[in-house]
Write a protein that holds these residues in place. Structure first.
Motif, PDB file in Angstrom:
ATOM      1  N   GLN A 175       0.350  61.106 124.702  1.00  0.00           N
ATOM      2  CA  GLN A 175       1.955  60.978 124.680  1.00  0.00           C
ATOM      3  C   GLN A 175       1.954  59.818 125.299  1.00  0.00           C
ATOM      4  O   GLN A 175       2.730  58.726 125.465  1.00  0.00           O
ATOM      5  CB  GLN A 175       2.234  62.228 125.027  1.00  0.00           C
ATOM      6  CG  GLN A 175       4.479  62.333 124.444  1.00  0.00           C
ATOM      7  CD  GLN A 175       3.809  62.256 122.896  1.00  0.00           C
ATOM      8  OE1 GLN A 175       3.538  62.967 122.230  1.00  0.00           O
ATOM      9  NE2 GLN A 175       5.226  61.265 122.187  1.00  0.00           N
ATOM     10  N   GLU A 176       1.791  59.636 126.854  1.00  0.00           N
ATOM     11  CA  GLU A 176       1.960  59.526 127.674  1.00  0.00           C
ATOM     12  C   GLU A 176       1.702  57.476 127.131  1.00  0.00           C
ATOM     13  O   GLU A 176       2.271  56.510 127.327  1.00  0.00           O
ATOM     14  CB  GLU A 176       1.316  59.239 129.109  1.00  0.00           C
ATOM     15  CG  GLU A 176       1.591  59.387 130.201  1.00  0.00           C
ATOM     16  CD  GLU A 176       1.343  59.793 131.415  1.00  0.00           C
ATOM     17  OE1 GLU A 176       0.218  59.188 131.965  1.00  0.00           O
ATOM     18  OE2 GLU A 176       1.210  60.992 131.536  1.00  0.00           O
ATOM     19  N   LEU A 177       0.092  57.022 126.665  1.00  0.00           N
ATOM     20  CA  LEU A 177      -0.538  55.778 125.977  1.00  0.00           C
ATOM     21  C   LEU A 177       1.118  55.175 125.667  1.00  0.00           C
ATOM     22  O   LEU A 177       0.868  53.910 125.517  1.00  0.00           O
ATOM     23  CB  LEU A 177      -1.758  56.296 125.763  1.00  0.00           C
ATOM     24  CG  LEU A 177      -2.637  56.139 126.721  1.00  0.00           C
ATOM     25  CD1 LEU A 177      -4.187  57.056 125.764  1.00  0.00           C
ATOM     26  CD2 LEU A 177      -2.875  55.325 127.634  1.00  0.00           C
ATOM     27  N   ALA A 178       0.898  56.423 123.735  1.00  0.00           N
ATOM     28  CA  ALA A 178       2.094  56.109 122.902  1.00  0.00           C
ATOM     29  C   ALA A 178       3.723  55.373 123.712  1.00  0.00           C
ATOM     30  O   ALA A 178       4.024  54.631 123.114  1.00  0.00           O
ATOM     31  CB  ALA A 178       2.052  57.275 122.123  1.00  0.00           C
ATOM     32  N   ASP A 179       4.083  56.279 124.138  1.00  0.00           N
ATOM     33  CA  ASP A 179       5.027  55.895 125.622  1.00  0.00           C
ATOM     34  C   ASP A 179       5.136  54.430 125.632  1.00  0.00           C
ATOM     35  O   ASP A 179       5.899  53.738 125.773  1.00  0.00           O
ATOM     36  CB  ASP A 179       5.820  57.198 125.449  1.00  0.00           C
ATOM     37  CG  ASP A 179       6.663  58.277 125.089  1.00  0.00           C
ATOM     38  OD1 ASP A 179       6.009  57.606 123.302  1.00  0.00           O
ATOM     39  OD2 ASP A 179       6.116  59.026 125.768  1.00  0.00           O
ATOM     40  N   GLY A 180       3.956  54.960 126.035  1.00  0.00           N
ATOM     41  CA  GLY A 180       3.526  52.989 127.465  1.00  0.00           C
ATOM     42  C   GLY A 180       3.875  51.838 126.626  1.00  0.00           C
ATOM     43  O   GLY A 180       4.671  51.283 126.220  1.00  0.00           O
ATOM     44  N   PHE A 181       3.327  51.772 125.152  1.00  0.00           N
ATOM     45  CA  PHE A 181       3.771  51.256 124.475  1.00  0.00           C
ATOM     46  C   PHE A 181       4.423  50.692 124.193  1.00  0.00           C
ATOM     47  O   PHE A 181       4.524  49.947 123.961  1.00  0.00           O
ATOM     48  CB  PHE A 181       2.067  50.884 123.154  1.00  0.00           C
ATOM     49  CG  PHE A 181       1.841  49.772 122.127  1.00  0.00           C
ATOM     50  CD1 PHE A 181       0.770  49.030 123.341  1.00  0.00           C
ATOM     51  CD2 PHE A 181       2.028  50.323 121.126  1.00  0.00           C
ATOM     52  CE1 PHE A 181       1.041  48.147 122.130  1.00  0.00           C
ATOM     53  CE2 PHE A 181       1.546  49.136 120.658  1.00  0.00           C
ATOM     54  CZ  PHE A 181       0.513  48.055 120.689  1.00  0.00           C
ATOM     55  N   ALA A 182       4.855  51.856 123.523  1.00  0.00           N
ATOM     56  CA  ALA A 182       6.576  51.474 122.881  1.00  0.00           C
ATOM     57  C   ALA A 182       7.161  50.853 123.476  1.00  0.00           C
ATOM     58  O   ALA A 182       8.244  50.005 123.095  1.00  0.00           O
ATOM     59  CB  ALA A 182       6.613  52.543 121.869  1.00  0.00           C
ATOM     60  N   ALA A 183       7.252  51.632 124.506  1.00  0.00           N
ATOM     61  CA  ALA A 183       7.905  51.304 125.819  1.00  0.00           C
ATOM     62  C   ALA A 183       8.549  49.210 126.123  1.00  0.00           C
ATOM     63  O   ALA A 183       9.156  48.381 126.418  1.00  0.00           O
ATOM     64  CB  ALA A 183       8.146  51.694 127.248  1.00  0.00           C
ATOM     65  N   GLU A 184       6.643  49.182 126.707  1.00  0.00           N
ATOM     66  CA  GLU A 184       6.251  48.202 126.448  1.00  0.00           C
ATOM     67  C   GLU A 184       6.398  47.273 125.768  1.00  0.00           C
ATOM     68  O   GLU A 184       7.009  45.922 126.242  1.00  0.00           O
ATOM     69  CB  GLU A 184       4.303  47.692 127.224  1.00  0.00           C
ATOM     70  CG  GLU A 184       4.458  46.749 127.449  1.00  0.00           C
ATOM     71  CD  GLU A 184       2.925  46.537 127.757  1.00  0.00           C
ATOM     72  OE1 GLU A 184       2.435  47.382 128.785  1.00  0.00           O
ATOM     73  OE2 GLU A 184       2.186  45.991 127.356  1.00  0.00           O
ATOM     74  N   HIS A 185       7.156  47.406 124.172  1.00  0.00           N
ATOM     75  CA  HIS A 185       7.012  45.731 123.541  1.00  0.00           C
ATOM     76  C   HIS A 185       8.438  46.534 122.381  1.00  0.00           C
ATOM     77  O   HIS A 185       8.423  45.901 121.852  1.00  0.00           O
ATOM     78  CB  HIS A 185       5.762  46.351 122.101  1.00  0.00           C
ATOM     79  CG  HIS A 185       4.370  45.342 122.980  1.00  0.00           C
ATOM     80  ND1 HIS A 185       4.544  44.013 123.580  1.00  0.00           N
ATOM     81  CD2 HIS A 185       3.621  46.603 123.228  1.00  0.00           C
ATOM     82  CE1 HIS A 185       3.142  44.402 124.202  1.00  0.00           C
ATOM     83  NE2 HIS A 185       2.677  45.746 124.356  1.00  0.00           N
TER      84      HIS A 185
END
Lengths: 282, 458, 298
Positions: B76-86
């Motif tokens: 979930q962290e990885l998905a959210d992190g990637f989403a936030a970054e882009h």
């Protein structure tokens, strides 16, 4: 009369035996469920050591955890949103068709009816692969509708069978008098017939609600999004997630079983009446 | 009148027949689309790998099988992190791998599938997707973007079919024996160095009235792992590699000997009375509540067994199942799975970037701290905060001179199905180790002949 | 003639307005998929590949040559035999007991007896997996406490006991349904028959055999047919509790079909199994209905 006075002991024995069997069966029926429901209230550290120990303390924490972090609330709402349209749709379609098969006379009636009854023998497994592609063509995959619409067809054989049996037993005189009063087929159906079939509708409602609530096989294939999962799917997923925790599993089972038990208890009087009038005489 | 009915019936039938065309046409339509998207995919991959390789980030859908505790949080962290970054959305759908496997093909074929998903490696799993054109060809992108340096060799080689790369191995897992440290301390026992010592431990624990080791096989798949563990310990990883390369056969003395020793655990009463009746979930609970001293399973359990709330915390240790005296012990390793890009997705650019993102320097640390060992080379373990149990297994892994293979992820489904059955038969005393291995060999030969298995060269 | 005919057509069209919605849904969601399944059973298809290879009857040949299919079929037959015997007969007995005059709390019994039938199979499998667990399960413990420890077993893990263990769980779910249906039939039995029998001096056993039994015959036919069809279809309880194991000892046709199609991705073969299953059900139902009709006539 004679035999009663002659053998009072035999009668008492018979009564005792009957009650013994009934009460034993009562316990066998309900104990596993009650035990599961109480397990939902036992702290998980106790339950994990021995799930069959008599509880010493109770807690509501398990339920809170399952309800929110375990997303049981979402699953529950989905189950309700799937059950209601499905039950209503099946009741409507089957009572219309049941009326025609039971009360109207038309060419090919019995042939069409047997053709519909054929569906009762076919296992869902025999249809599920193409069904998936049909639903996909309609763009229904991963929606709640995918768990509703197919059953307008799949549930029809049993539902029509039951409704026809019920309509058939209503006296023809009713229709005749209605026709004299100036009713056509539809108004007869709506004002004269429909109110009379309440018991059959309740029975069908309980059956259909139960099947919808507990349905697993088709939903398992057509819905994989967490936001559309119904309770049984959610429950299976939930097990995967909290395999180490007996209490949470018990909570999941409780949340899944209690509502249906309540619906059944509420409707049980009409249910029995409906089954009596419908299924048996068919 | 009768005639009319027949006419109508005939009309109805005609309508039905025309409708039944659906099924075939769906598949054919999908086939055409798949060809198209394959071509488009190739253009796309060339486009994104070239100099003008900047695409635009779009919302993507991710399916993964990390349903439990730390792994779930991590994904979930990885998905959210990637989403936030882009500034995009990553919609994450979590499901059990078993369900994912059941639905993925139909989902991709029907265009409902995810853009990126986790999947089992091996010819019988990812290989099938690759062959059917459902998995996106990552070869060019990987070559141009240094993936061959970033990832461990086997993370990519195991996802390569016909010399094309179709996925990336996610994390390294090993099979071994978890043990309860306090039980071991109580009877003054130490991690065994040889199989004989392991047997001694079982004997001692049995004498003291403990249940020495859990063997559960109601669910059938635990049997796959017992097989890998015991055959690897007795036959050694070189022999096993030869078998996988189709240079040797399963049915030989040493592998059969391994399985016979597995059965001896049952006959000696070192485990529960009836392994075939014990469900895996219940078995885990028994181990975590301290009712059995040892549990042979995989390191995906590290985060659960090592957790203080649910599991044994620091009381849990790990060792590789040792080889008998005079033979070399090697751990049993395998990849947990792979990340694959959907060949029919039109968002492959973002999907590939997401895979890359998950394994960048910063995120690799997150994997470790969630008790997973990503199959990359960019880790700096010493600087991470990791649990003692994870340390224990990482240690065992680093000290293992050779790496054996977890068989089930490499075998075709039908061979695994055979394994599921004969290990249950072995545990019930219905088959000998040799008979089991003969079953496996013949299943493997049949699958090889059908083109579902290709020799794996190490 | 023409007027009559036109009227008949009008009547037919009106009736069709009632029937059509149900009929169309039924054709679209049940009949067409069945036809597609039959069609698919002549192909070899892995569910993923764009190519469907026509193989004729090869899938059927493969099924009939596979010992697991016959094993699964034998388990279905086992399930049919015992489902007709245990829960059906037990349900009938319960209903007969319940409908006796002196029984109090009839409503309570009736409601509770049906409860296991309305619970989700997922829940049922959890409950019974715990009850049957060899280590901490309550069943083995009860057997040991009442001195029947020798009968304690590794229920789901032993090829000899697994079908019986599943059958116990299956019966627990099913007898309530049989009871409700029988109860419904009994309430339809005219009470005056009973009175007459009593006045004629028949004892309760005679009343039962000569009055109640014949009246129950139709109900039994219905229930047995229901069990027959249901037993061929049995899936969820087996899938959830054992997945067909240990080593196929509890495999039934539908779990075999599911595994073939969805686990091993042999959709053509899976469709062929599904087709065979449907044909078997249709044949058995037809034979059964013929036989029971003849009995009723005689």
């Amino acid at each position: 009369m004679r035999s009663k006075s002659k053998k009072p002991i035999a009668v008492t024995v018979k009564k005792l035996l009957t009650y013994a069997v009934l009460i034993l069966t009562l316990l066998v029926s309900i104990m596993p469920l009650i035990w599961m429901w109480q397990a939902a209230l036992v702290p998980s550290n106790k339950l994990n050591v021995d799930p069959f120990a008599i509880p010493t303390s109770l807690t509501l924490d398990n339920i809170k955890r399952a309800w929110t972090t375990g997303k049981m609330n979402v699953y529950m709402i989905n189950s309700i949103l799937v059950a209601i349209p499905r039950v209503l749709g099946v009741l409507l379609l089957s009572s219309l068709a049941g009326y025609a098969f039971g009360k109207l006379k038309f060419k090919g009636r019995d042939k069409i009816f047997s053709f519909m009854m054929f569906g009762m023998m076919i296992p869902i497994q025999a249809m599920v692969i193409p069904l998936y592609y049909n639903l996909q063509q309609m763009g229904l995959i991963n929606t709640r509708l995918a768990m509703v619409i197919p059953y307008f067809g799949l549930s029809m054989p049993f539902a029509v069978f039951m409704m026809r049996a019920f309509f058939r037993d209503l006296p023809d005189a009713l229709i005749e008098s209605a026709t004299i009063d100036g009713c056509n087929e539809f108004t007869t159906f709506l004002y004269i017939m429909a109110p009379l079939i309440k018991p059959a509708l309740s029975a069908l409602l309980v059956f259909e609600f139960m099947w919808s609530w507990n349905d697993m096989f088709l939903p398992m294939l057509v819905v994989y999004n967490d936001t559309s999962r119904t309770l049984p799917l959610g429950l299976m997923f939930f097990f995967g997630k909290y395999t180490a925790d007996h209490s949470l599993i018990a909570v999941g089972v409780t949340i899944c079983t209690l509502p249906i038990v309540i619906v059944y208890t509420l409707f049980q009087k009409n249910f029995i009446e409906g089954v009596t009038a419908g299924a048996v005489k068919g | 009148m009768k005639k009319r009915f027949t006419t109508i019936a005939a009309l109805g039938l005609a309508a039905m027949v025309s409708l039944t065309g659906c099924m075939n046409s769906t598949v054919q339509k999908n086939a055409e689309e798949s060809n198209k998207s394959e071509e488009a995919g190739q253009e796309n991959s060339q486009g994104s790998s070239g100099s003008e390789g900047e695409g635009t980030y779009t919302d993507i859908i991710l399916w993964d099988g990390m349903t439990d505790g730390d792994g779930n949080v991590l994904m979930q962290e990885l998905a959210d992190g990637f989403a936030a970054e882009h500034g995009i959305k990553v919609e994450r759908v979590v499901m059990k791998m078993e369900d994912l496997r059941t639905t993925i093909k139909a989902a991709i074929n029907s265009g409902e599938g995810p853009d990126v998903f986790s999947y089992e490696i091996g010819a019988g799993y990812l290989g099938v997707l690759a062959k059917s054109g459902l998995a996106y060809d990552l070869t060019d992108y990987a070559k141009d973007n240094g993936w061959y340096d970033l990832f461990m060799d086997n993370a990519l080689s195991s996802c390569t079919f016909d010399e094309k790369l179709y996925g990336v191995g996610n994390e390294l897992e090993a099979l071994g024996v978890f043990y309860n440290k306090s039980t071991f301390e109580k009877y003054d026992l130490k991690e065994p160095e040889t199989y004989e010592e392991f047997e001694e431990i079982c004997k001692t624990l049995k004498e003291k009235g403990e249940t020495p080791i859990m063997v559960d096989d109601l669910d059938q798949w635990p049997g796959y792992h017992y097989e890998s563990l015991w055959t690897n310990a007795f036959a050694g990883c070189d022999t096993m590699n030869d078998i996988l390369a189709l240079k040797a056969e399963f049915n030989q003395e040493s592998t059969a000997e391994g399985l016979d020793h597995l059965y001896e655990i049952v006959t000696n009463g070192w485990t529960i009375d009836s392994p075939n009746a014990m469900a895996h979930d219940d078995a885990r609970k028994m181990f975590m509540s301290g009712k059995v001293a040892m549990y042979p399973t995989g390191t995906w359990e590290v985060s659960t067994f090592g957790s203080k709330e649910e599991g044994l915390g620091d009381d849990c240790g790990f060792f590789f199942l040792p080889a008998p005296e005079g033979r070399e012990t090697s751990g049993v390793f395998g990849l947990g799975g792979s990340f694959v890009v959907n060949a029919k997705s039109d968002k492959t650019f973002t999907a590939i970037k997401f895979i890359e993102y998950m394994f960048n320097q910063e995120n690799v640390q997150k994997w470790y701290e969630a008790s997973y060992m990503p199959a990359t080379t960019n880790a700096d373990i010493d600087s991470y905060e990791i649990s003692s149990l994870f340390m224990d297994w990482a240690d065992s892994a680093l000290n293992s001179p050779k790496q054996g293979n977890n068989l089930d992820v490499l075998m075709p489904t039908k061979v695994n199905e055979a394994t599921g059955n004969y290990i249950q038969e072995l545990l019930a005393g219905k088959k000998t180790g040799m008979e089991c291995m003969e079953d496996k060999q013949s299943a493997l030969e049949a699958e090889t002949a059908d083109g579902n298995y290709e020799a794996i060269e190490k | 003639m023409t007027v009559k005919r036109r009227r008949a057509i009008g009547k037919w069209c009106k009736a069709m307005l009632f029937v059509a919605p149900a009929l169309i849904c039924y054709i679209v969601f049940a009949i067409i998929p069945i036809i597609n399944t039959i069609e698919l059973s002549f192909y070899k298809w892995d569910g993923a590949s764009p190519i469907m290879e026509y193989v004729g009857l090869a899938n059927y040949k493969e099924i009939f040559a596979n010992p697991i299919f016959w094993k699964a079929l034998s388990h279905n037959l086992f399930w049919i035999t015992f489902t007709i015997m245990i829960p059906t007969i037990f349900g009938i007995i319960l209903a007969v007991m319940l409908s006796q005059r002196f029984v109090r709390f009839r409503l309570l019994f009736r409601v509770v007896f049906y409860m296991p039938a309305i619970v989700s199979m997922v829940a049922v499998s959890v409950i019974w997996n715990w009850i049957l667990n060899p280590e901490f399960g309550i069943l083995n413990r009860i057997l040991k406490t009442i001195g029947l420890g020798v009968f304690a077993a590794d229920w789901l893990g032993n090829e000899k006991t697994v079908m019986f263990a599943l059958l116990i769980a299956g019966s627990w779910v099913h007898y309530g349904f049989c009871m409700v249906i029988t109860l419904a039939a009994l309430s339809g039995v005219d009470a005056s028959y009973m009175e007459v029998a009593k006045l004629e001096g028949a004892n309760p056993v005679q009343t039962f055999v000569y009055v109640t039994m014949p009246l129950l015959k139709n109900t039994f036919t219905l229930l047995a047919l229901n069990s027959l069809i249901g037993s061929f279809k049995v899936f969820e309880i087996v899938y959830m509790m054992t997945k067909g194991g240990p080593y196929n000892s509890s495999e039934v046709i539908s779990t075999y079909m599911y595994r073939t199609a969805f686990t091993n991705s042999e959709f053509g073969l899976g469709s062929a199994i599904a087709t065979v299953l449907s044909v078997l059900i249709a044949i058995c139902s037809a034979i059964y209905m013929k036989v029971s009709e003849r009995e009723v006539d005689a």
